[in-house]
Every structure is written in structure tokens, then in C-alpha cells.
Design an enzyme around this catalytic site. Structure first.
Site, PDB file in Angstrom:
ATOM      1  N   THR A 201       1.245  17.126  17.349  1.00  0.00           N
ATOM      2  CA  THR A 201       2.343  16.184  17.622  1.00  0.00           C
ATOM      3  C   THR A 201       3.489  16.630  16.755  1.00  0.00           C
ATOM      4  OG1 THR A 201       0.883  14.279  17.991  1.00  0.00           O
ATOM      5  CG2 THR A 201       3.082  13.760  17.192  1.00  0.00           C
ATOM      6  N   ARG A 229      -4.899   7.407  28.540  1.00  0.00           N
ATOM      7  CA  ARG A 229      -5.096   7.162  27.099  1.00  0.00           C
ATOM      8  C   ARG A 229      -3.742   7.230  26.371  1.00  0.00           C
ATOM      9  NH1 ARG A 229      -3.877  10.280  22.221  1.00  0.00           N
ATOM     10  NH2 ARG A 229      -5.321   9.644  20.606  1.00  0.00           N
ATOM     11  N   VAL A 230      -3.484   6.265  25.522  1.00  0.00           N
ATOM     12  CA  VAL A 230      -2.258   6.269  24.728  1.00  0.00           C
ATOM     13  C   VAL A 230      -2.653   6.304  23.252  1.00  0.00           C
ATOM     14  CG1 VAL A 230      -0.231   4.908  24.072  1.00  0.00           C
ATOM     15  CG2 VAL A 230      -0.911   5.045  26.468  1.00  0.00           C
ATOM     16  N   GLY A 231      -2.037   7.226  22.525  1.00  0.00           N
ATOM     17  CA  GLY A 231      -2.334   7.332  21.093  1.00  0.00           C
ATOM     18  C   GLY A 231      -1.337   6.541  20.267  1.00  0.00           C
ATOM     19  N   ASP A 232      -1.195   6.937  19.010  1.00  0.00           N
ATOM     20  CA  ASP A 232      -0.288   6.239  18.105  1.00  0.00           C
ATOM     21  C   ASP A 232       1.173   6.627  18.305  1.00  0.00           C
ATOM     22  OD1 ASP A 232      -0.962   8.841  17.263  1.00  0.00           O
ATOM     23  OD2 ASP A 232      -0.381   8.408  15.195  1.00  0.00           O
ATOM     24  N   THR A 252       0.862  12.105  12.360  1.00  0.00           N
ATOM     25  CA  THR A 252       0.202  12.982  13.332  1.00  0.00           C
ATOM     26  C   THR A 252      -1.298  12.935  13.029  1.00  0.00           C
ATOM     27  OG1 THR A 252       0.391  14.958  11.943  1.00  0.00           O
ATOM     28  CG2 THR A 252       2.185  14.568  13.489  1.00  0.00           C
ATOM     29  N   GLY A 253      -2.088  13.406  13.980  1.00  0.00           N
ATOM     30  CA  GLY A 253      -3.537  13.384  13.792  1.00  0.00           C
ATOM     31  C   GLY A 253      -4.187  12.329  14.670  1.00  0.00           C
ATOM     32  N   GLY A 255      -4.873   9.505  16.540  1.00  0.00           N
ATOM     33  CA  GLY A 255      -4.067   8.317  16.804  1.00  0.00           C
ATOM     34  C   GLY A 255      -4.853   7.024  16.756  1.00  0.00           C
TER      35      GLY A 255
END
Ligand code: ASP
Length: 350
Positions: A201, A229-232, A252-253, A255
Site C-alpha cells: 500500500t 473485501r475492504v481493508g483499512d 500499511t500491512g 488491514g
């Protein structure tokens, strides 16, 4: 702070001090201006972004326009397989992008999640902020909104990313009918699993000489994710948070771990309570360690088996970054110099 994290922090501080940065970066001149400004912080893949954003801020650009222009370089780069065009796709081979932006001076925010076909989701997020009464648009609605505003559609799946996805598809299970070319005559081959790069990211945050702050985070998210899927990264308070009174932070990383602790918001609250950026990032990471209870996510020493990194810049031009695991670096522009610096960390990588 554990001994290891202290070591990480002091290594970072020593590197900064050796280069003459630390003392000036936290100085606020008598006239209220931030002495080291502009200060721009980004993830390790953001060296071109910090340079571009700093150039624009020096030329008088708004901090949000500057950080977005910075990350656009990486979004449009087919060789960065974690962001924008050329990003790794979902499990069905379709690239879905997430991004959000925050403008400190006006306390406004915009975000898009699971958007397809648009190379620069960060720009769409900014238009959501400026031209709607909403903060977040997702999926088909986000794409239709981007089309309405004249964004050009592109197939985001490059040949290089398609080949990585195909290899993952062929090698992640021996219980389906996908067989790699080199595995066709090898009865053992489908049992051989490979580790694939799954995370990546770009986050970029900046402060100008009058203390105005902005930030952006943009990503193709977790590689081979379940569609939708939605991350942070597009979530205000998780992958990014800006408070013009305090600072800007992003992540980053993994989420899922960041969302659970409202990561970037947690960093800013630690800073509001007086912690310098690096310590604030480490404190938020310790919350992640504390809240990771799933056995499948913990190694034999009880530590998370994934990484998360936080990046932060204060209104006074102080800055820092930290990771769960050692050997990470972040990009920073301050005092007229653009460079990579080591992140502080909680644990030494084995
Ligand atoms: N944080 C991103 C996500 O979980 C991925 C990453 O930063 O590597 O979608």
C-alpha cells in the site's frame, strides 16, 4: 517500550540525528512556522511521492493536492504490484482498489472502496470529498461516480500481475483442477505451496510551514482477497487520520488488524496526549499485539505472524514510523532532503 523497540527507536533517532534532522524536525520557529517544513512521510515505496509532494508544497500547492500527486506516481506505475494500475487482483483475477484522503485545514474526508477500472482511486476519493455530501462510495457506485466525473476506465490487470495471480491460482491448492504448466507431469507438484506477496500500500502525509496537514492512503489491498473485501486503507480512522490540531497518520500491512484498533486514529490520539510520533506509532502497534487473539495469527512465541506499519507527522514537523517487525523503512522528506529511514519496531525479525 520493550528493549527491542527502544533499540529500533534509538537506531532511527541516531540515524536522524547523524543526518542533522532530528533537532530541526521538531523545531517550531518563533514566528509559529514549522522550521523543517515541508515534512512529508510515506511508506517505503513512497520515495518518489515524498519528493513530488514536497516540491509542490514548496511551490505553494495545497498539502492534499501535493500528497495525492505524490501517490499518483505509484498508482500509475505498473511495476508497483500493491497499488493502482498493475496491483495484484482478487481471487477472481479482478483488481479492486481502496483509497481515502483527509484535508486537515477543512477537516474534510473522502473515500472509495472496491473500485474497479480506475488507475487513481485517490483522485476519485478527493472528488467524493469535494462533490458529494458523503464520505465513502464503494464498488459499482464508486465506479459510476468516477465515470460521471470523467475518469477514464482502464483494465488494471497487467500481464505481469495476471501471471502472478495465475500462479497463485494453480499452486494454492491440490484439491482443484488448476495445474501449472511445469506441474503437469509431476504428481507431487500440486502439494508444493508457495508464499506469495500479499500486502502492500502507499500512505503519504504532509505538513507545510504553517502547520497545515493532509494525508492519503491508496492500495490494491490484500492480494487474492475475496471479492468485495475492504481493508483499512479506505477507512477514515483506520488507514488514515488527520487532525489539523495534532498531526496526520496512516498505515500499511494487515488491514484487518488495523481496523480493529482504529489504527491511524489511535496514533493521533497518542500524539494528542503528548507522545512523539514514533512512540505513538509503537503504542498503537502494542494495541494490535494485545488484540490479536486468533491462534492462526500468532507465532510460537505469542507474537503476531504478520506485519503492520504506522507512519506519522506532527503539526510541529516532528515525524516517525514504526513496524511490528524489524528491517522496515519509510520515506521522509524534511529539511530539504528526501531519503529512506529505518522504522522503529517491536520485535527483531528472526
Ligand atoms: N493495508 C492494506 C490492506 O489491508 C494492505 C497493505 O498495506 O499491505 O488492504
Amino acid at each position: 517500550m520493550t528493549d527491542l523497540s527502544r533499540r529500533g527507536f534509538f537506531q532511527s533517532a541516531a540515524a536522524a540525528a547523524a543526518s542533522g534532522v532530528l533537532g530541526q524536525s521538531i523545531a517550531r520557529a518563533a514566528n509559529g512556522r514549522t522550521a523543517a517544513a515541508p515534512v512529508v512521510v510515506s511508506s517505503g515505496n513512497g520515495l518518489r511521492a515524498t519528493e513530488k509532494a514536497a516540491d509542490m508544497i514548496r511551490d505553494g500547492a495545497d498539502t492534499l493536492d501535493a500528497v495525492i500527486a505524490g501517490v499518483n506516481i505509484v498508482e500509475e506505475d505498473p511495476d508497483d504490484m500493491s497499488v493502482g494500475y498493475g496491483g495484484l487482483p482478487n481471487e477472481e483475477g479482478v483488481v479492486e482498489l481502496d483509497s481515502c484522503v483527509m484535508h486537515g485545514p477543512t477537516s474534510r474526508a473522502g473515500s472509495v472502496a472496491s473500485i474497479r477500472n480506475i488507475k487513481t482511486p485517490s483522485r476519485v476519493a478527493k472528488v467524493v470529498m469535494e462533490r458529494t455530501d458523503h464520505v465513502m462510495l464503494v464498488g459499482e457506485g464508486a465506479l459510476r461516480f468516477a465515470r460521471a466525473h470523467g475518469f477514464k476506465e482502464t483494465n488494471l490487470l497487467t500481464d505481469k500481475a495476471r501471471k502472478v495471480w495465475l500462479r497463485w491460482k494453480e499452486r494454492h491448492s491440490d484439491r482443484d483442477d488448476w495445474i501449472g504448466a511445469e506441474d503437469a507431469d509431476d504428481t507431487q507438484s500440486n502439494a508444493r505451496f508457495e508464499r506469495f506477496p500479499c500486502y502492500g500500500t502507499i500512505n503519504c502525509c504532509a505538513v507545510n510551514e504553517t502547520g497545515e496537514l493532509s494525508g492519503v492512503t491508496t492500495t490494491s489491498g490484500l492480494a487474492f482477497k475475496i471479492p468485495g473485501r475492504v481493508g483499512d486503507s479506505p477507512i477514515i480512522g483506520a488507514g488514515l487520520f488527520v487532525d489539523n490540531e495534532v498531526g496526520a497518520a496512516g498505515s500499511t500491512g494487515r488491514g484487518e488488524a488495523v481496523i480493529k484498533i482504529c489504527g491511524a486514529h489511535a496514533v493521533i490520539e497518542e500524539m494528542r496526549n503528548g507522545k512523539p510520533p514514533t512512540d505513538a506509532c509503537l503504542a498503537a502497534l502494542r494495541r494490535i499485539v494485545r488484540t490479536t487473539t486468533e491462534k492462526r495469527l500468532i507465532d510460537k512465541n505469542g507474537r503476531p505472524n504478520f506485519d503492520v506499519k504506522f507512519y506519522a507527522v506532527g503539526k510541529d514537523g516532528s515525524f516517525g514510523a514504526a513496524a511490528i517487525w524489524s528491517k522496515a523503512s519509510f520515506a521522509v522528506y524534511s529539511d530539504g532532503r528526501n531519503r529512506l529511514e529505518p522504522c522503529a519496531h517491536l520485535y527483531e525479525r528472526p
